[in-house]
Design a protein around this motif. Structure first.
Motif: not given
Ligand code: G1P
Length: 291
Positions: A111, A131, A134, A171-172, A191-192, A204-206, A208, A230, A232, A253
């Motif tokens: 990302l 994103l 979401d 998630y972040g 991150e994760k 964090i959701i998608g 920002y 990342q 994040t 969400r």
């Molecule tokens: C990405 C971000 C993550 C965030 C998430 C939200 O992860 O890296 O920090 O919490 O989107 O949907 P991914 O879903 O691409 O693994």
């Protein structure tokens, strides 16, 4: 303070969680009720006053840009047939000339790398990231909530929600400073993280709103979780440099990259639609009876 006018939409993902549907079609074109995911994201951004869009695309994703173009032949046919309602729907999915650009990510490096690909578009301006997987059902569009928080704080704002601890590795996750119940000061980001290592369960959701200062951090291309670049990690480098908050947004969400989340979104959004809600409620009741 600069007004928020730009949005970046990373849409280069392969959609592996949705095969075979995504073998030859973009996952962001999957509809919830009758509208593709990408259109929900663009409409949400526009509702926050955003006028310029950059899609980070890849192979097989041209339909995403096409979707917001003029569909000349289709329009002419609908006009001939007097289909006014359908014409209006087409126009809703049309962006003003010159307001959308697409750049190609070319390599799936994460990302953070996707966002870095938008560097020329971002320039010196604050920008939103949406994103499209979401999908958020809310009274006030989520990006508008973030835009207001940005106007209030003058820095980075990310949409956050509490998740069950066993899910922090998806998630972040925020390390939380001052917390007024709605706006949360971000003092750290991971991150994760594994559940036992997560600094909180606020994730964090998608959605920002970021300051352009994130770009030079991304440019270093440091690899993080999953050996990916990342977002994040680059955001974490801005802590202490620019104001940085999490916003407990109002709304629900749905993770539409996931089969269950996607199905749930269909129901939730259908129940909000006066034209079909009664029929949907009826068939849901029938399923409950037979369960
Ligand atoms: C990405 C971000 C993550 C965030 C998430 C939200 O992860 O890296 O920090 O919490 O989107 O949907 P991914 O879903 O691409 O693994």
């Amino acid at each position: 303070m600069k007004k928020l006018r730009k949005a970046v939409l990373p849409v280069a993902g392969l959609g592996t969680r949705f095969l075979p549907a995504t073998k030859a079609a973009a996952k962001e074109m999957l509809p919830v009720v009758d509208k593709p995911l990408i259109q929900y994201a663009i409409e949400e951004a526009r509702a926050a006053g955003i006028e310029q869009f950059c899609m980070i695309t890849g192979r097989g994703k041209v339909a995403l840009v096409e979707h917001f173009d003029v569909a000349y032949e289709l329009e002419a046919t609908l006009r001939q047939r007097g289909k006014e309602r359908e014409l209006a729907m087409l126009r809703e999915a049309q962006l003003p000339p010159g307001s959308i650009v697409a750049v190609r990510q070319q390599e799936p490096l994460g990302l953070g790398h996707a966002i870095w690909c938008a560097r020329a578009f971002v320039g010196e301006d604050p920008f939103a990231i949406l994103l499209p997987d979401d999908l958020i059902l809310s009274e006030t569009p989520c990006t508008l909530q973030l835009a207001r928080a940005y106007e209030q704080t003058g820095g980075n704002v990310v949409a956050v929600v509490d998740v069950p601890r066993e899910q922090t590795n998806r998630y972040g996750i925020l390390k939380v400073g001052h917390d007024d119940g709605k706006l949360v000061e971000v003092v750290g980001l991971v991150e994760k993280p594994r559940p036992e290592e997560a600094p909180s369960t606020l994730s964090i959701i998608g959605r920002y709103v970021l300051m352009p200062e994130v770009i030079p951090h991304l440019a270093r291309m440091e690899r993080g979780a999953g050996n990916e670049v990342q977002l994040t990690d680059a955001m974490a480098k801005m802590i202490g440099q620019v104001p940085f908050h999490g916003l407990r947004y109002e709304g629900r969400r749905f993770d539409c990259g996931d089969k269950i989340g996607f199905l749930e979104a269909q129901i939730a959004f259908a129940l909000r639609r006066p034209d079909i809600a009664p029929a949907v409620r009826q068939f849901l009741a029938n399923y409950q009876e037979s369960a």
